[in-house]
Design an enzyme around this catalytic site. Structure first.
Site, PDB file in Angstrom:
ATOM      1  N   SER A 265       0.843  -1.196   0.000  1.00 22.19           N
ATOM      2  CA  SER A 265       0.000   0.000   0.000  1.00 22.19           C
ATOM      3  C   SER A 265       0.877   1.245   0.000  1.00 22.19           C
ATOM      4  O   SER A 265       2.077   1.173   0.261  1.00 22.19           O
ATOM      5  CB  SER A 265      -0.886   0.008   1.240  1.00 22.19           C
ATOM      6  OG  SER A 265      -0.122   0.413   2.362  1.00 22.19           O
ATOM      7  N   LYS A 266       0.233   2.393  -0.268  1.00 21.56           N
ATOM      8  CA  LYS A 266       1.035   3.624  -0.316  1.00 21.56           C
ATOM      9  C   LYS A 266       1.618   3.922   1.069  1.00 21.56           C
ATOM     10  O   LYS A 266       2.668   4.525   1.174  1.00 21.56           O
ATOM     11  CB  LYS A 266       0.231   4.791  -0.869  1.00 21.56           C
ATOM     12  CG  LYS A 266      -1.066   5.068  -0.184  1.00 21.56           C
ATOM     13  CD  LYS A 266      -1.792   6.196  -0.901  1.00 21.56           C
ATOM     14  CE  LYS A 266      -3.035   6.563  -0.122  1.00 21.56           C
ATOM     15  NZ  LYS A 266      -3.867   7.534  -0.773  1.00 21.56           N
ATOM     16  N   ARG A 267       0.956   3.448   2.108  1.00 15.92           N
ATOM     17  CA  ARG A 267       1.486   3.665   3.461  1.00 15.92           C
ATOM     18  C   ARG A 267       2.795   2.897   3.691  1.00 15.92           C
ATOM     19  O   ARG A 267       3.659   3.334   4.421  1.00 15.92           O
ATOM     20  CB  ARG A 267       0.449   3.270   4.512  1.00 15.92           C
ATOM     21  CG  ARG A 267      -0.343   4.480   4.955  1.00 15.92           C
ATOM     22  CD  ARG A 267      -1.559   4.142   5.763  1.00 15.92           C
ATOM     23  NE  ARG A 267      -2.659   4.948   5.286  1.00 15.92           N
ATOM     24  CZ  ARG A 267      -3.557   4.557   4.404  1.00 15.92           C
ATOM     25  NH1 ARG A 267      -3.518   3.343   3.929  1.00 15.92           N
ATOM     26  NH2 ARG A 267      -4.500   5.364   3.995  1.00 15.92           N
TER      27      ARG A 267
END
Ligand code: GLU
Length: 507
Positions: A265-267
């Site tokens: 994920s972008k996180r």
């Protein structure tokens, strides 16, 4: 079905492009080009609530940066224009109505409150998530449950309605996925999805099927997160009488976190310090930026090569492929079923390989902004020399400044402590005398500089090993860089003497 291969990338403009999205583009593109087909960009913007301004432009720019240009798109046009679903709004109603007429879909008049009430009253320990489906639809306000007269009355009064698909209670649906083989679904588990919203806008499910049909799409490669929607789409192809024209599907595996646990994920990028999007993306609603491979200093060719290998290999040891080679060798059947772990070190390895192989003039063009950004003016010729000297030490484009800044300016500081560790008066004497000798050195090149250095060493009774490191630190600032005499040659006689003098003053 038209014989020409036609594939599409069909993003919803809801944000930046995750590397998984770019890989979907790439596999579509490779397949199309391999078969002499067309690659289409279609913007699926029917969900106006999720629409984010700037996202379409960003996607178009990403495709351009990656060198994966569509043959047909909203920007380019094409025989099946428009390529933005919101501009095709008027086309979908007739198909939704056709489904109602044939009994495969129905009008549903339920208000938000009524839907909410159905969910709360039916919720139980055994049914935690009650759906609008065969078990509940007869208790709702729709054209199946109500009498004909009631429906006519509601329609005449202009009551808002949506059109829902009537999912059969017992039907096993099957299709053959190009990567996963045969997949079957139990329709009883799928709810009566909305096909057309109250404002006349289609939902994704209706629009994707209608447009794949109208645009004569032959193959559809998309992320595996779309697999749960497949039964709805399969039925729509069947109910609309287009089963024979249905594209062949391939659901691509996920790109996983480096430890293999879950989707990347972008996180994860923020947490682990690597980019997850193709290019920087700033969300206009939150002003939050997700970092991109481009801004991190990746070459698009390396990025693409790395992505191609995330879930596919040619079955040989070869890892470096140009886009043309990928077009030749790619095969969707060799795409793995399981998720592919993202490995940032490997991504950097690809970039390093591409930097080494890149044509010098091209590399100069790419490196130049990183140098001029520091307020430096230089010539392409000088920059080309520098690039040639340090490229084997560079992995990402900003490394060219880190590894070569001393070619362009006097370092702001030098590692005095490292010199002092083994400093002595006879070394200071060496340097003072050598600067004097250098003044008269007529031919300034690395061979003559090294020769004069060696002669001076002999005179002072010192060993090369005693003096090379201090000299490097004086010229470069630290213990790095290519051959020290080449550095001296490049920066020139005056600058070399100046840096040695500066250092002698502060040691
Ligand atoms: N609009 C969908 C998306 O945002 C497309 C899925 C598909 O390719 O069918 O990814």
């Amino acid at each position: 079905m038209s014989n020409k291969v036609r594939v599409r990338f069909a993003p919803s403009p809801t944000g930046g492009l995750h590397l998984g999205g770019v890989r979907t583009v790439l596999y579509n593109y490779l397949f199309a080009k391999q078969h002499g087909g067309d690659f289409i960009l279609r913007i699926e913007d029917t969900d106006q609530n999720r629409y984010v301004p700037g996202a379409e432009e960003y996607i178009v720019n990403c495709l351009q940066w990656c060198g994966l240009e569509p043959d047909e798109s909203p920007q380019k046009g094409g025989p099946y224009a428009p390529y933005r679903q919101s501009e095709r709004k008027h086309m979908y109603y007739e198909y939704a109505q056709k489904l109602v007429d044939s009994g495969h879909a129905y009008y549903a008049f339920d208000t938000t409150d009524e839907l909410e009430k159905m969910r709360t009253t039916l919720q139980s320990a055994t049914n935690t998530n009650p759906q609008y489906d065969y078990s509940t639809r007869m208790h709702m306000r729709n054209s199946i449950a109500l009498s004909k007269e009631e429906v006519v009355e509601l329609l005449e009064k202009g009551t808002p309605y949506v059109i829902r698909i009537k999912m059969p209670q017992i039907k096993e649906l099957k299709f053959t996925d190009m990567i996963r083989g045969e997949i079957s679904f139990d329709t009883a588990l799928v709810d009566d999805k909305v096909l057309l919203k109250a404002d006349g806008m289609p939902t994704y499910h209706l629009a994707v099927v209608v447009d794949d049909y109208l645009m004569k799409i032959t193959h559809a490669f998309r992320g595996e997160e779309w697999l749960p929607s497949a039964p709805v789409h399969l039925l729509l192809w069947e109910y609309l009488g287009w089963k024979e024209q249905m594209p062949r599907w391939a659901h691509l595996p996920l790109i996983l976190k480096p430890d293999g646990h879950g989707k990347l994920s972008k996180r994860d990028g923020d947490r682990l310090g690597f980019p997850v999007f193709a290019m920087n993306w700033t969300d206009p609603r939150t002003n939050e930026t997700v970092h991109g491979f481009r801004e991190r200093g990746f070459l698009p060719e390396a990025f693409i090569n790395m992505l191609a290998m995330l879930g596919w290999n040619a079955g040989t040891e070869q890892e470096i492929f140009s886009l043309d080679e990928l077009v030749q060798q790619f095969s969707i059947e060799r795409v793995h079923k399981g998720g592919a772990k993202f490995d940032f070190e490997k991504a950097k390895w690809f970039n390093h390989q591409y930097i080494q192989r890149m044509d010098s003039a091209e590399l100069v063009t790419l490196v130049k902004p990183y140098i001029t950004d520091k307020g430096i003016t230089t010539t392409d010729e000088y920059l080309a020399q520098v690039v040639g000297l340090i490229k084997d030490r560079c992995t990402l484009l900003p490394d060219f400044w880190e590894q070569g800044h001393f070619f362009f300016h006097t370092p702001d500081s030098i590692d005095v402590a490292a010199i002092k560790e083994k400093w002595a008066d006879n070394k200071a004497q060496f340097f003072t005398q050598w600067i004097d000798v250098l003044k008269n050195l007529s031919d300034w090149n690395h061979t003559s500089i090294e020769q004069s250095f060696n002669e001076q060493l002999q005179q002072n009774g010192l060993k090369k090993g005693d003096i090379m490191l201090p000299l490097r630190i004086m010229l470069v600032g630290g213990k790095y860089g290519p051959g020290v005499f080449t550095i001296a040659e490049m920066i020139g006689k005056d600058e070399t003497s100046k840096r040695i003098n500066n250092a002698l003053n502060i040691i």
